[in-house]
Design a protein around this motif. Structure first.
Motif, PDB file in Angstrom:
ATOM      1  N   ARG A  58      29.623  25.379  51.310  1.00  0.00           N
ATOM      2  CA  ARG A  58      28.657  26.199  51.418  1.00  0.00           C
ATOM      3  C   ARG A  58      27.854  26.409  52.487  1.00  0.00           C
ATOM      4  O   ARG A  58      26.733  27.089  52.497  1.00  0.00           O
ATOM      5  CB  ARG A  58      27.619  25.748  50.188  1.00  0.00           C
ATOM      6  CG  ARG A  58      28.261  25.845  48.603  1.00  0.00           C
ATOM      7  CD  ARG A  58      27.189  25.433  47.674  1.00  0.00           C
ATOM      8  NE  ARG A  58      27.933  25.277  46.228  1.00  0.00           N
ATOM      9  CZ  ARG A  58      28.679  24.338  45.868  1.00  0.00           C
ATOM     10  NH1 ARG A  58      29.053  23.354  46.588  1.00  0.00           N
ATOM     11  NH2 ARG A  58      29.029  24.567  44.600  1.00  0.00           N
ATOM     12  N   GLU A  59      28.138  25.504  53.391  1.00  0.00           N
ATOM     13  CA  GLU A  59      27.284  25.493  54.709  1.00  0.00           C
ATOM     14  C   GLU A  59      28.031  25.869  56.128  1.00  0.00           C
ATOM     15  O   GLU A  59      27.418  25.603  57.132  1.00  0.00           O
ATOM     16  CB  GLU A  59      26.250  24.448  54.678  1.00  0.00           C
ATOM     17  CG  GLU A  59      25.421  24.237  53.326  1.00  0.00           C
ATOM     18  CD  GLU A  59      24.510  23.094  53.736  1.00  0.00           C
ATOM     19  OE1 GLU A  59      23.150  23.012  53.381  1.00  0.00           O
ATOM     20  OE2 GLU A  59      25.119  21.889  54.167  1.00  0.00           O
ATOM     21  N   ARG A  62      22.377  26.647  52.928  1.00  0.00           N
ATOM     22  CA  ARG A  62      23.264  27.405  52.088  1.00  0.00           C
ATOM     23  C   ARG A  62      22.439  28.751  52.016  1.00  0.00           C
ATOM     24  O   ARG A  62      23.220  29.649  51.826  1.00  0.00           O
ATOM     25  CB  ARG A  62      23.209  26.686  50.737  1.00  0.00           C
ATOM     26  CG  ARG A  62      23.797  27.559  49.822  1.00  0.00           C
ATOM     27  CD  ARG A  62      23.990  26.860  48.274  1.00  0.00           C
ATOM     28  NE  ARG A  62      24.668  27.717  47.328  1.00  0.00           N
ATOM     29  CZ  ARG A  62      24.718  27.017  46.185  1.00  0.00           C
ATOM     30  NH1 ARG A  62      24.588  26.038  45.770  1.00  0.00           N
ATOM     31  NH2 ARG A  62      25.468  27.809  45.127  1.00  0.00           N
ATOM     32  N   ASP A  63      21.010  28.855  51.879  1.00  0.00           N
ATOM     33  CA  ASP A  63      20.486  30.301  51.690  1.00  0.00           C
ATOM     34  C   ASP A  63      20.700  31.274  52.821  1.00  0.00           C
ATOM     35  O   ASP A  63      20.912  32.248  52.738  1.00  0.00           O
ATOM     36  CB  ASP A  63      19.006  29.970  51.449  1.00  0.00           C
ATOM     37  CG  ASP A  63      18.257  29.194  52.334  1.00  0.00           C
ATOM     38  OD1 ASP A  63      18.842  28.561  53.163  1.00  0.00           O
ATOM     39  OD2 ASP A  63      16.886  29.553  52.659  1.00  0.00           O
ATOM     40  N   GLU A  99      24.494  32.351  53.064  1.00  0.00           N
ATOM     41  CA  GLU A  99      25.010  33.226  52.015  1.00  0.00           C
ATOM     42  C   GLU A  99      24.730  34.746  52.608  1.00  0.00           C
ATOM     43  O   GLU A  99      25.519  35.586  52.487  1.00  0.00           O
ATOM     44  CB  GLU A  99      24.289  33.079  50.884  1.00  0.00           C
ATOM     45  CG  GLU A  99      24.547  32.235  50.092  1.00  0.00           C
ATOM     46  CD  GLU A  99      23.695  31.680  48.766  1.00  0.00           C
ATOM     47  OE1 GLU A  99      22.582  32.279  48.700  1.00  0.00           O
ATOM     48  OE2 GLU A  99      24.140  31.142  47.691  1.00  0.00           O
ATOM     49  N   LEU A 145      27.632  35.277  55.214  1.00  0.00           N
ATOM     50  CA  LEU A 145      28.684  35.532  54.512  1.00  0.00           C
ATOM     51  C   LEU A 145      29.004  36.861  53.944  1.00  0.00           C
ATOM     52  O   LEU A 145      30.157  37.261  53.977  1.00  0.00           O
ATOM     53  CB  LEU A 145      29.053  34.386  53.606  1.00  0.00           C
ATOM     54  CG  LEU A 145      30.186  34.556  52.610  1.00  0.00           C
ATOM     55  CD1 LEU A 145      31.486  34.488  53.554  1.00  0.00           C
ATOM     56  CD2 LEU A 145      30.303  33.503  51.574  1.00  0.00           C
ATOM     57  N   LYS A 146      27.999  37.353  53.627  1.00  0.00           N
ATOM     58  CA  LYS A 146      27.865  38.772  52.790  1.00  0.00           C
ATOM     59  C   LYS A 146      28.350  39.763  54.115  1.00  0.00           C
ATOM     60  O   LYS A 146      29.194  40.571  53.925  1.00  0.00           O
ATOM     61  CB  LYS A 146      26.553  39.085  52.405  1.00  0.00           C
ATOM     62  CG  LYS A 146      26.207  38.548  51.030  1.00  0.00           C
ATOM     63  CD  LYS A 146      24.937  38.954  50.691  1.00  0.00           C
ATOM     64  CE  LYS A 146      24.507  38.246  49.423  1.00  0.00           C
ATOM     65  NZ  LYS A 146      23.063  38.537  48.910  1.00  0.00           N
ATOM     66  N   GLN A 190      32.380  39.088  55.167  1.00  0.00           N
ATOM     67  CA  GLN A 190      33.293  39.355  54.285  1.00  0.00           C
ATOM     68  C   GLN A 190      33.578  40.844  54.264  1.00  0.00           C
ATOM     69  O   GLN A 190      34.788  41.320  53.909  1.00  0.00           O
ATOM     70  CB  GLN A 190      33.061  38.721  52.975  1.00  0.00           C
ATOM     71  CG  GLN A 190      31.915  39.326  52.171  1.00  0.00           C
ATOM     72  CD  GLN A 190      31.706  38.756  51.033  1.00  0.00           C
ATOM     73  OE1 GLN A 190      32.160  37.900  50.408  1.00  0.00           O
ATOM     74  NE2 GLN A 190      30.628  39.355  49.979  1.00  0.00           N
TER      75      GLN A 190
END
Length: 205
Positions: free
Chosen positions: A19-20, A180-181, A184, A187-188, A191
């Protein structure tokens, strides 16, 4: 998982590999998508100059404005904390660090790096720290990961890669580590822009 173990072993900073940590197409992608994720039009990013050629375009492409703090040979190209703080305005979103530095070869002393951390905390700023040259320090210098400093893990995006330390230029494997926040959001963008770094290159790395 190997990256998480390595960062813990070298610098004592822990990241959840699920997650990180995000594996990217070189540190260049990590740089671009990290800035795109955290910056909005009108934001400012304070960075040292000279610095790597891709930093300013990454900030500009994200719609933000670079604010420069000059460094000089007289100070071994280290970032002066007082000058850094003077450059901060209400629109400042982040501090960008590229140490060990391309093109100057400079490293930040423990005193200077802690002064920068103190400024980031007092002004509630994010820090983007490009540490791809972390293993190329010499003499009496010892690299410290910025996110390993007290209170910095939750406000730091740590960037790195394999090109320099492992002579894998052209394999295009880099990484971004962040809470993590923040990850995220990074990552968006990753991807849909890239999908993934090449599997064969990741295997080799």
């Amino acid at each position: 998982r190997a990256l998480a173990r390595n960062l813990e072993r070298l610098y004592g900073v822990g990241y959840d590999p699920e997650r990180e940590i995000l594996v990217t197409v070189g540190a260049s992608e990590a740089l671009a998508i990290a800035l795109a994720a955290i910056l909005d039009p009108g934001d400012e990013v304070v960075l040292h100059e000279p610095s790597y050629v891709a930093y300013v375009p990454g900030i500009v492409f994200a719609g933000a404005t670079p604010v420069f703090v000059s460094t000089s040979a007289d100070d071994a190209w280290e970032l002066d904390a007082a000058a850094l703080e003077r450059a901060i305005t209400p629109r400042t979103k982040a501090i960008f660090l590229g140490y060990p530095c391309n093109p100057t070869g400079a490293v930040l002393s423990p005193e200077k790096i802690r002064a920068v951390a103190d400024i980031a905390a007092r002004h509630d700023l994010l820090v983007v720290s490009d540490e791809i040259y972390d293993r190329l320090v010499y003499g009496g210098h010892r690299h410290e990961a910025f996110s390993a400093l007290p209170g910095m893990r939750d406000r730091t995006i740590l960037l790195g890669g394999f090109s320099k330390a492992y002579a894998m230029t052209g394999w295009r494997v880099g990484y971004a580590c962040a809470p993590r926040d923040l990850l995220e959001g990074i990552l968006k963008i990753h991807q849909y822009q890239i999908m993934s770094a090449p599997t064969t290159a990741q295997d080799a790395a």
